[in-house]
Motif scaffolding. Structure first.
Motif, PDB file in Angstrom:
ATOM      1  N   UNK A  86       0.830  -1.205   0.000  1.00  0.00           N
ATOM      2  CA  UNK A  86       0.000   0.000   0.000  1.00  0.00           C
ATOM      3  C   UNK A  86       0.864   1.254   0.000  1.00  0.00           C
ATOM      4  N   UNK A  87       2.194   1.056  -0.055  1.00  0.00           N
ATOM      5  CA  UNK A  87       3.108   2.182  -0.140  1.00  0.00           C
ATOM      6  C   UNK A  87       4.432   1.679  -0.703  1.00  0.00           C
ATOM      7  N   UNK A  88       5.289   2.604  -1.073  1.00  0.00           N
ATOM      8  CA  UNK A  88       6.606   2.239  -1.580  1.00  0.00           C
ATOM      9  C   UNK A  88       6.731   2.471  -3.076  1.00  0.00           C
ATOM     10  N   UNK A  89       7.932   2.298  -3.549  1.00  0.00           N
ATOM     11  CA  UNK A  89       8.221   2.529  -4.967  1.00  0.00           C
ATOM     12  C   UNK A  89       7.494   1.513  -5.836  1.00  0.00           C
ATOM     13  N   UNK A  90       7.504   0.251  -5.409  1.00  0.00           N
ATOM     14  CA  UNK A  90       6.813  -0.784  -6.187  1.00  0.00           C
ATOM     15  C   UNK A  90       5.323  -0.525  -6.280  1.00  0.00           C
TER      16      UNK A  90
END
Length: 139
Positions: A86-90
């Protein structure tokens, strides 16, 4: 392990552990028997044997495994971030794929590439400083 944080941590940890274990084991197996015989001849204690023979013999393999482990960690991170994050670069890249934002995907790939390059450079720096005795013996 489901698709929560536990699965992500275990996936990354296994990605790091396997190459480090394999290369450290190989480093231990390739220690020349003459060093063990010399340690026995000069009657090194078990602690001295580990400090003066085992660690210097296994360290190059461990550091090589660490370089492979850092690479595997980044690859595993990319995978687990795109599975159910639900977050992050990916997650940002997966959202950009959904909305057809190619530029965001490319920026994400460049950021991953730069992070991988920097982390590999850091491990190489540690390797160069830790194994400085190898260069002085060879040159």
């Amino acid at each position: 392990f489901g698709i929560g944080e536990t699965m992500k941590v275990i996936t990354i940890a296994l990605g790091v552990f396997v190459p480090i274990y394999i290369h450290t084991h190989n480093g231990l197996r390739t220690i020349d028997n003459r060093y063990a015989e010399l340690a026995e001849t000069v009657r090194l204690s078990r602690v001295q044997f580990v400090r003066h023979v085992v660690l210097p013999g296994a360290l190059p393999g461990f550091l090589l495994g660490l370089r492979f482990g850092v690479t595997a960690a980044w690859l595993a991170l990319v995978v687990v971030e795109q599975v159910n994050a639900t977050s992050g670069i990916g997650y940002m890249m997966e959202l950009a794929r959904t909305y057809g934002q190619t530029d965001v995907i490319i920026v994400g790939l460049v950021v991953y590439g730069l992070l991988g390059l920097v982390s590999d450079a850091l491990v190489r720096l540690v390797e160069r400083r830790t194994l400085s005795w190898r260069r002085t013996l060879a040159g």
